[in-house]
Enzyme design. Sequence first.
Site, PDB file in Angstrom:
ATOM      1  N   TYR A   1       0.845  -1.201   0.000  1.00 48.32           N
ATOM      2  CA  TYR A   1       0.000   0.000   0.000  1.00 48.32           C
ATOM      3  C   TYR A   1       0.880   1.251   0.000  1.00 48.32           C
ATOM      4  CZ  TYR A   1      -3.538   3.287   1.816  1.00 48.32           C
ATOM      5  OH  TYR A   1      -4.395   4.338   2.011  1.00 48.32           O
TER       6      TYR A   1
ATOM      7  N   LYS B   1       1.408   4.268  -2.663  1.00 51.35           N
ATOM      8  CA  LYS B   1       1.077   5.649  -2.286  1.00 51.35           C
ATOM      9  C   LYS B   1       2.244   6.589  -2.582  1.00 51.35           C
ATOM     10  CE  LYS B   1      -3.143   5.357  -1.380  1.00 51.35           C
ATOM     11  NZ  LYS B   1      -4.117   6.115  -2.180  1.00 51.35           N
TER      12      LYS B   1
HETATM   13  N1  SER Z   1      -6.774   4.021   6.526  1.00 46.03           N
HETATM   14  C1  SER Z   1      -5.706   3.553   5.693  1.00 46.03           C
HETATM   15  C2  SER Z   1      -5.368   2.148   6.019  1.00 46.03           C
HETATM   16  O1  SER Z   1      -5.441   1.806   7.170  1.00 46.03           O
HETATM   17  C3  SER Z   1      -4.489   4.408   5.850  1.00 46.03           C
HETATM   18  O2  SER Z   1      -4.485   5.398   4.899  1.00 46.03           O
HETATM   19  O3  SER Z   1      -4.978   1.430   5.169  1.00 46.03           O
END
Ligand code: SER
Length: 326
Positions: A142, A146
């Site tokens: 993730y 990003k």
């Molecule tokens: N709320 C998101 C997550 O926990 C963080 O940007 O993946």
Amino acid sequence: MKHILIVGALGQLGSEIALALRRKYGDNSVVLTDIRDDINRQLIESGPFYKVDCRDAKALADIVQNHHIDTVYHLAALLSATAERSVQAAWDINMNGLMTTLEIARTFRCAVFTPSSIGSFGPSTPKRFTPQDTIQRPTTMYGVTKVAGELLCDYYYHKYDVDTRGVRFPGIISSMTPPGGGTTDYAVEIYYAAVAKHCYECPLAGDTYLDMMYMPDAVDAAIRVMEADPAKLRHRNAFNVASMSFCPEDIAAYIRTHIPDFTITYRIDPVRQAIANSWPDCLEDYAARVEWGWNPKYDLASMTADMLAHVGARNQTGGSPCSQTN
Ligand code: SER
């Protein structure tokens, strides 16, 4: 007159940004797309909606052309915990989805909002009062998507003059649409469990600090940064935005001021805990405050009162106390 497209409009952020933008610019001026069409009928039926995959360039380009879109909110993404389980899908959806939107924006001269995240930081980032411009070596897929997304948006601005803007959101807490697959989701679930059962089994350790934000402030950030005077923007994408930082023990204590017999227990999810440990405790957000007037309204006390009122109003049946259900 603005004509806005929201890609990923039925998710946690999208469904509330969509409502706010439809209220502000009129239902027909805000076009929604999502890969699903089986939730939130009310929102779907309140204006133009298309069931579209965020990587479907042809379908999105047709919508942008037919509706004379000038601004795209690109909100389709897999969140952190899901991305660790589906690494290739996370790269595909998070990167190729964003690239699709950026290419359409380049072709049709649209502005683009893209959310980045506290997940764009990693264990080598300064943990407290994390600066706007600092080390970004995330250890999650993730986070990789990003950081790459932040760079890609900056690239499209510098190379193609596409008006890209964005913020680094923390965990978002709301009562309308649940989040899905995030590390910070516990801070939403805990309110539902508190109202229904007066207890919650938390997947993160009690002293895990993370930045969080109440949805009205998140919606305000997304709209405000897009409407900011470009002459005042020294940064463009990935503004740090902060409003509160807390750990599970803190939120439990605030819930207890409303529900005195509320209890929290812990069953640590190693995947989520490792992700949380790699993220900052709290961000410093001076650039957002001076460049476009970021000014959040909610803290943990006022958010807790509001969340419990909204969740409680929806859950009139009440629940059994924990001791009877466990
Ligand atoms: N709320 C998101 C997550 O926990 C963080 O940007 O993946």
